[in-house]
Design a protein around this motif. Structure first.
Motif, PDB file in Angstrom:
ATOM      1  N   SER A   1       0.825  -1.196   0.000  1.00  0.00           N
ATOM      2  CA  SER A   1       0.000   0.000   0.000  1.00  0.00           C
ATOM      3  C   SER A   1       0.863   1.250   0.000  1.00  0.00           C
ATOM      4  O   SER A   1       2.048   1.218   0.353  1.00  0.00           O
ATOM      5  CB  SER A   1      -0.908   0.005   1.235  1.00  0.00           C
ATOM      6  N   ARG A   2       0.243   2.360  -0.359  1.00  0.00           N
ATOM      7  CA  ARG A   2       0.947   3.633  -0.315  1.00  0.00           C
ATOM      8  C   ARG A   2       1.407   3.961   1.108  1.00  0.00           C
ATOM      9  O   ARG A   2       2.492   4.496   1.314  1.00  0.00           O
ATOM     10  CB  ARG A   2       0.039   4.753  -0.817  1.00  0.00           C
ATOM     11  N   GLY A   3       0.563   3.655   2.074  1.00  0.00           N
ATOM     12  CA  GLY A   3       0.920   3.954   3.453  1.00  0.00           C
ATOM     13  C   GLY A   3       2.142   3.191   3.917  1.00  0.00           C
ATOM     14  O   GLY A   3       3.050   3.752   4.551  1.00  0.00           O
ATOM     15  N   ARG A   4       2.196   1.900   3.625  1.00  0.00           N
ATOM     16  CA  ARG A   4       3.356   1.095   4.031  1.00  0.00           C
ATOM     17  C   ARG A   4       4.611   1.539   3.271  1.00  0.00           C
ATOM     18  O   ARG A   4       5.700   1.621   3.844  1.00  0.00           O
ATOM     19  CB  ARG A   4       3.070  -0.385   3.770  1.00  0.00           C
ATOM     20  N   PHE A   5       4.456   1.828   1.982  1.00  0.00           N
ATOM     21  CA  PHE A   5       5.594   2.314   1.194  1.00  0.00           C
ATOM     22  C   PHE A   5       6.133   3.612   1.778  1.00  0.00           C
ATOM     23  O   PHE A   5       7.347   3.801   1.894  1.00  0.00           O
ATOM     24  CB  PHE A   5       5.156   2.528  -0.260  1.00  0.00           C
ATOM     25  N   PHE A   6       5.219   4.505   2.163  1.00  0.00           N
ATOM     26  CA  PHE A   6       5.641   5.769   2.752  1.00  0.00           C
ATOM     27  C   PHE A   6       6.443   5.528   4.030  1.00  0.00           C
ATOM     28  O   PHE A   6       7.492   6.149   4.241  1.00  0.00           O
ATOM     29  CB  PHE A   6       4.422   6.647   3.065  1.00  0.00           C
ATOM     30  N   PHE A   7       5.974   4.638   4.881  1.00  0.00           N
ATOM     31  CA  PHE A   7       6.669   4.401   6.148  1.00  0.00           C
ATOM     32  C   PHE A   7       8.072   3.866   5.915  1.00  0.00           C
ATOM     33  O   PHE A   7       9.032   4.328   6.547  1.00  0.00           O
ATOM     34  CB  PHE A   7       5.874   3.420   7.011  1.00  0.00           C
ATOM     35  N   TYR A   8       8.216   2.907   4.998  1.00  0.00           N
ATOM     36  CA  TYR A   8       9.543   2.352   4.712  1.00  0.00           C
ATOM     37  C   TYR A   8      10.494   3.433   4.188  1.00  0.00           C
ATOM     38  O   TYR A   8      11.646   3.542   4.623  1.00  0.00           O
ATOM     39  CB  TYR A   8       9.436   1.218   3.693  1.00  0.00           C
ATOM     40  N   ALA A   9      10.011   4.231   3.228  1.00  0.00           N
ATOM     41  CA  ALA A   9      10.862   5.269   2.644  1.00  0.00           C
ATOM     42  C   ALA A   9      11.174   6.356   3.670  1.00  0.00           C
ATOM     43  O   ALA A   9      12.307   6.868   3.728  1.00  0.00           O
ATOM     44  CB  ALA A   9      10.180   5.877   1.414  1.00  0.00           C
ATOM     45  N   TRP A  10      10.197   6.705   4.491  1.00  0.00           N
ATOM     46  CA  TRP A  10      10.415   7.725   5.517  1.00  0.00           C
ATOM     47  C   TRP A  10      11.463   7.273   6.533  1.00  0.00           C
ATOM     48  O   TRP A  10      12.379   8.018   6.868  1.00  0.00           O
ATOM     49  CB  TRP A  10       9.095   8.020   6.224  1.00  0.00           C
ATOM     50  N   MET A  11      11.348   6.059   6.987  1.00  0.00           N
ATOM     51  CA  MET A  11      12.315   5.546   7.964  1.00  0.00           C
ATOM     52  C   MET A  11      13.701   5.436   7.339  1.00  0.00           C
ATOM     53  O   MET A  11      14.714   5.776   7.970  1.00  0.00           O
ATOM     54  CB  MET A  11      11.858   4.177   8.476  1.00  0.00           C
ATOM     55  N   GLY A  12      13.772   4.990   6.092  1.00  0.00           N
ATOM     56  CA  GLY A  12      15.060   4.899   5.422  1.00  0.00           C
ATOM     57  C   GLY A  12      15.715   6.264   5.264  1.00  0.00           C
ATOM     58  O   GLY A  12      16.915   6.426   5.509  1.00  0.00           O
ATOM     59  N   GLY A  13      14.928   7.274   4.849  1.00  0.00           N
ATOM     60  CA  GLY A  13      15.467   8.625   4.701  1.00  0.00           C
ATOM     61  C   GLY A  13      15.926   9.206   6.022  1.00  0.00           C
ATOM     62  O   GLY A  13      16.967   9.878   6.096  1.00  0.00           O
ATOM     63  N   LEU A  14      15.180   8.956   7.088  1.00  0.00           N
ATOM     64  CA  LEU A  14      15.543   9.470   8.410  1.00  0.00           C
ATOM     65  C   LEU A  14      16.859   8.871   8.889  1.00  0.00           C
ATOM     66  O   LEU A  14      17.764   9.574   9.339  1.00  0.00           O
ATOM     67  CB  LEU A  14      14.416   9.175   9.402  1.00  0.00           C
ATOM     68  N   LEU A  15      16.992   7.552   8.786  1.00  0.00           N
ATOM     69  CA  LEU A  15      18.192   6.881   9.293  1.00  0.00           C
ATOM     70  C   LEU A  15      19.408   7.169   8.416  1.00  0.00           C
ATOM     71  O   LEU A  15      20.521   7.352   8.926  1.00  0.00           O
ATOM     72  CB  LEU A  15      17.943   5.376   9.376  1.00  0.00           C
ATOM     73  N   TRP A  16      19.217   7.212   7.095  1.00  0.00           N
ATOM     74  CA  TRP A  16      20.359   7.379   6.208  1.00  0.00           C
ATOM     75  C   TRP A  16      21.027   8.730   6.385  1.00  0.00           C
ATOM     76  O   TRP A  16      22.251   8.834   6.313  1.00  0.00           O
ATOM     77  CB  TRP A  16      19.948   7.205   4.743  1.00  0.00           C
TER      78      TRP A  16
END
Length: 766
Positions: A238-253
């Motif tokens: 889903s868009r929501g799950r995709f957003f969470f994965y990308a958001w967490m990746g951007g934050l940590l990276w």
């Protein structure tokens, strides 16, 4: 009539049965040759009673429910709270480089769970007749909260409050809070009123898509699990799950290039191999070079000038202009020693004297900040780095090319929209919005008149040397340019600045008066900038079907609160952050935009354009770019008459000239990776994996931006601000990966030639 029109066209079946042909409807969508339209895909959108633009269809629903609550107590409390927080944080980061504008996306994300909790916890009671909990947190409440929060990012992104900082840093003027508040409020709300008056040209037409708003729309629909035809039928997460994965990746990276290994941000790897070779460093460096290393792993650098939302043809215009002017013309000028440029870095944000040192403005000004001509003649003319000079040349060209382009390509659209009402727009979103009570134009006129009076008071009661006639002239320039510049921005996502034309006019009209120059620029340029930023929010409300009168009051109240907070934060920073606005400030608070604004005040306000650009002066050749800018769109228009479907329809000279408008303080470090990322997402993926692009592209941009914003906040307040920045001072902060890019000729901003002690370059008289 509006309801009848909508009822006849609302069903796709009825639309197809109507006697309006699809291609005729398309012609009504854009009364000019719009390069954003893919005709085959657009016809599908029109027949389905949706937008003809796939970008809009993928992000915006073509339905509306007027019963959804919007103007609630909950939305107002949350909106005001975020207006305070976002305004304060953005003002804080404005003085940092690389900076990040904490957009409304942060508030958009965090207000969603807060609204959900409010709906579950707060009792459904009335206090003084006001309902505390109207039920589930609605998407329209969420939009209103976000729009109120977003005004906190307007003023600080450029120089609305920066005039106060320049007066403090460069001219030793610290006027009281009343003066500061009047200047800031007048600039912002006059811009708001102009945007409201001209919304029929820049908001209601469907061809005015405003690409930057589509990310926000996509995120709203993702968070609220909205489904609509434009998303497509692609499977996967889903868009929501995709957003969470990308958001967490951007934050940590971002912890890696932003703190642990900053060499990945300034990844000028060629310079690391040859750190003392000046020519190599000038070509491949990122700090003071031309950035031919081409790579960075830092999203804050990639997104510094914009997201990967610009249409591929507009990106191609910007990339082509950058390569031609900054990778071909600039080196040619520099290595032929034009303007004695070899004695300065090839790229720099500051100005220089005839010894190659930073220009010392204090040596040529009187105590009242006016020019001391004798001291100027005894000291030095002012010199610019080659990239800085080129940025002025391109600004000259963009001003005239905008007017010529707008007349040749947009005149029909402007004329048609001046006579077309909301319900007559050939667009489902305009027809849905026509159901709501509109804001009368006299509301905006009242705001304009009140703020005009406040502006006059501020320039008359304090020592500004800024006459009222100049104030009126500056607002006239802003009003005159809003429509042509707004149309280009709404189509291409690129804004043409009025900074140079306002500087030029006031420099000749009020020579030797830097404070007056900054005032003229603020009300001429920043008012236009504010007008278009508010217009972008008008379009967001248009897409999300927010009642216009609720939008009006939300923006006015939030603007007043945010501007007040910004001024308070700025005062705190100058009192508590050591060495702020020093080029070597340890936490990056070097004030790059303040430096650029200050340099401009030297060039245009203290010294004046007549000593820089008039005949016989150092940079006189640059004024010919006014003529070049005026002629280029004419050539493109004549070619398009002969070959209307050729590549020339995608050539946009205002975008080519203005695309590099962020230089300085931006550099090749920001442009080259941005162009590469934009090519991948807006051309390769959009063309080969359209269903993926439709579902995830705008969600990915929102996730990366918000993850970056949160990560920067965490790094600064957890690792950099405590203990005066001494955390890991002798370990992480000083290891090779965090210092390698500063130990090169690029990092040291070394010129190609060095003068012997006591020598000077340039003319002997000036």
């Amino acid at each position: 009539m509006a309801v009848d029109f909508q009822d006849e066209r609302y069903s796709p079946t009825e639309f197809e049965k109507s006697d309006i042909k699809a291609r005729d409807a398309l012609e009504a969508v854009a009364d000019f040759d719009d390069p954003n339209i893919d005709h085959e895909g657009a016809i599908v959108g029109v027949l389905e009673d949706d937008s003809p633009y796939p970008e809009v269809r993928s992000a915006v629903a073509n339905t509306d429910d007027p019963s959804i609550p919007c103007n609630s107590f909950r939305a107002w409390v949350m909106g005001i709270a975020w207006a305070i927080v976002i305004a304060g944080l953005n003002q804080f980061f404005f003085f940092r480089y690389p900076s990040v504008t904490i957009s409304s996306i942060a508030a958009q994300l965090l207000s969603f769970p807060v609204g959900r909790v409010w709906a579950k916890v707060v009792p459904n009671v009335r206090v003084f007749g006001v309902q505390m909990n109207p039920g589930p947190f609605s998407i329209k409440e969420h939009v209103l909260v976000t729009i109120m929060a977003s005004v906190g990012g307007y003023c600080v992104y450029f120089i609305c409050t920066d005039i106060i900082a320049v007066q403090r840093v460069y001219y030793g003027q610290t006027y009281n809070f009343v003066y500061q508040w009047m200047v800031v409020m007048s600039t912002q709300l006059i811009g708001f009123s102009i945007g409201g008056i001209l919304r029929r040209f820049l908001v209601q037409p469907p061809s005015m898509i405003w690409p930057s708003t589509l990310v926000t729309c996509a995120l709203f629909n993702t968070l609220h699990s909205q489904t609509y035809a434009g998303i497509g039928t692609r499977g996967g997460i889903s868009r929501g799950r995709f957003f969470f994965y990308a958001w967490m990746g951007g934050l940590l990276w971002y912890f890696v290039p932003g703190y642990l290994f900053q060499g990945l941000s300034y990844f000028s790897w060629v310079c690391w191999i040859a750190p003392d070779n000046i020519v190599v460093n000038q070509m491949f460096g990122y700090v003071s070079g031309l950035g031919m290393s081409m790579v960075t792993f830092d999203w804050s650098q990639i997104s510094y000038i914009g997201k990967f939302l610009t249409h591929r043809w507009a990106e191609a215009n910007i990339a082509t202009g950058f390569v031609f002017f900054f990778w071909l013309v600039v080196p040619a000028l520099y290595y032929t020693n034009s303007w004695d440029s070899k004695y300065m870095p090839i790229s720099s944000r500051t100005s220089f004297d005839n010894t190659g040192a930073t220009y010392n403005i204090s040596r040529i000004i009187n105590p009242d900040a006016s020019l001391n001509l004798k001291a100027y003649q005894e000291y030095s003319p002012l010199f610019l780095s080659t990239t800085f000079a080129m940025s002025y040349a391109l600004s000259f060209a963009s001003i005239t090319s905008t007017l010529t382009h707008a007349f040749l390509f947009f005149r029909k659209q402007i004329w048609v929209q001046s006579r077309r009402s909301m319900h007559e727009q050939p667009d489902i979103h305009a027809r849905l919005m026509s159901k709501y009570k509109q804001v009368p134009e006299w509301w905006y006129m009242i705001v304009f008149l009140v703020m005009f009076v406040i502006g006059v008071i501020s320039i008359e009661l304090w020592h500004t040397e800024f006459p009222v006639w100049a104030f009126v002239l500056s607002l006239s320039i802003a009003f005159f340019y809003v429509v042509p510049i707004g149309m280009i921005q709404a189509i291409t996502n690129q804004q043409i600045g009025l900074n140079v034309i306002t500087e030029l006019v006031v420099g000749y009209a009020l020579p030797g008066k830097p404070i007056a120059m900054m005032m003229f620029k603020t009300w001429g340029y920043i008012t236009m900038y504010q007008a278009l930023t508010f217009t972008s929010d008008f379009k967001l409300g248009h897409y999300m079907k927010i009642p216009p009168r609720t939008m009006f009051w939300g923006q006015v109240v939030a603007t007043a609160i945010a501007g007040t907070v910004q001024l308070g934060v700025q005062a705190w920073m100058f009192s508590n952050i050591p060495d702020i606005c020093n080029p070597h400030q340890k936490d990056g608070f070097i004030c790059p935009n303040t430096e650029v604004f200050g340099t401009a005040s030297f060039i245009w306000g203290v010294i004046g354009p007549q000593r820089q650009f008039s005949s016989g002066q150092v940079y006189h050749a640059l004024v010919y770019f006014f003529l070049i800018g005026a002629l280029c769109p004419i050539v493109a228009w004549l070619i398009s008459l002969k070959w209307p479907n050729g590549f020339i329809r995608y050539v946009n000279f205002p975008v080519i000239f203005s695309g590099m408008g962020a230089i300085p303080p931006a550099s090749a470090l920001n442009y080259v990776p941005w162009a590469i990322v934009g090519f991948v997402f807006q051309y390769v993926i959009r063309r080969r994996h359209f269903s993926w692009w439709t579902k995830y592209n705008y969600v990915l941009s929102a996730a990366m931006d918000s993850g970056l914003a949160i990560s920067i906040i965490l790094i600064f307040f957890c690792l950099q601000y405590p203990k005066n920045g001494t955390i890991a001072l002798n370990t992480i902060q000083s290891w090779w990966g965090n210092t390698v890019f500063t130990a090169t000729a690029d990092g040291k901003a070394m010129p190609l030639l060095t003068l012997p002690e006591g020598s000077t370059f340039g003319p002997t008289t000036w």
